[in-house]
Scaffold this active site. Structure first.
Site: not given
Length: 292
Positions: A83-85, A173, A175, A206, A224-225, A233-236
């Site tokens: 989770c980036g955030n 994750n 995406h 996601n 997000e799933r 979403c940081g990774t998103g």
């Protein structure tokens, strides 16, 4: 009447992507954090009507291989790898509360060790730069259905008579990046849930809906799933930036505008590394009265 268990917590957010943080840095893991109970705890504390309300739960733990360790659970109790955030908030937590005096730290996640640079003003961490590692594109690694050695680019998925072209990116994750003309007009609950659970994803995904504003800016909404639509979403954001650069829609450094705020993403395609820069903030602290 039996007294309810009191669970200390801190609530933090990274541009609106809010999580409940539980500090397990004191050595012995508290009884209520036994793994079999974590999904139930997460569901109850994350509920926005009957709990504290959040996109999920993050545990801050000791690590044998990094400075700290984090575990991430979506609001439905399922565990996420990254989770980036959330990781920016963990960095702020451990530095501002005195668990470390370093401004560069490492955090162990389920998708590997990530490195953070904490930019400070006085005693407060105001911005965190995260080395998010390398994106990956092979279906077998993400994972996505089909030839495990191939990539998924603009794969058509029909939702309620409309075809959406999905590009798969792994960023800790899975995406699915989808380009649209106007993200604000989307009926995200009906579209996002179908795409996130489509049979092209063995473990769900996601979904990022991306509107390209110009070569330096994109606007993104995220489904997000396990948590439905989130403010960010940081990774998103990283997956969206990487896909946009590879498709020639933007440069390798972009501002990603999400519902909760803006992240700066830089993709070094030569070194295959992604760096994310953004804020983190405390919201509240207290004790959650765990329902029996």
């Amino acid at each position: 009447m039996k007294e309810k268990r009191k669970i200390p917590f801190v609530k933090m957010h990274g541009i609106g992507n809010d999580y409940i943080y539980i500090d397990a840095l004191g050595g012995e893991t508290p009884e209520y954090l036994e793994e079999i109970k974590i999904p139930t705890l997460t569901q109850k504390i994350s509920n926005r009507h009957f709990g504290v309300g959040s996109d999920g739960l993050i545990l801050i733990l000791p690590s044998d291989s990094a400075d700290f360790r984090m575990r991430i659970f979506n609001a439905d109790g399922s565990e996420a790898k990254m989770c980036g955030n959330g990781i920016r908030c963990v960095g702020k937590y451990v530095r501002d509360l005195g668990f470390t005096d370093k401004d560069t730290i490492s955090i162990q996640t389920e998708s590997g060790i990530k490195y953070l640079k904490l930019n400070r003003k006085g005693d407060e961490t105001v911005e965190v730069v995260v080395d998010m590692g390398s994106p990956y594109f092979k279906r077998g690694e993400i994972p996505a259905a089909g030839d495990p050695e191939s990539e998924m680019n603009d794969h058509p998925v029909e939702v309620k008579g409309e075809v959406f072209k999905v590009t798969a990116v792994g960023m800790g994750n899975p995406h699915g990046v989808v380009y649209v003309n106007d993200v604000d007009s989307l009926d995200l609950p009906s579209i996002g849930s179908v795409l996130a659970n489509a049979d092209i994803w063995p473990d769900r995904a996601n979904i990022e809906f991306v509107e390209v504003l110009n070569p330096e800016e994109i606007k993104v909404r995220v489904w997000e799933r396990g948590s439905e639509e989130t403010m960010a979403c940081g990774t998103g954001a990283c997956a969206s930036a990487v896909a946009s650069f590879r498709k020639g829609k933007t440069g390798n450094s972009v501002k990603v505008h999400l519902r909760g705020g803006t992240l700066s993403i830089n993709y070094d395609d030569k070194d295959q590394t992604v760096r994310m820069t953004g804020p983190a903030a405390f919201v509240a602290k207290g004790e959650f009265l765990m329902p029996e």
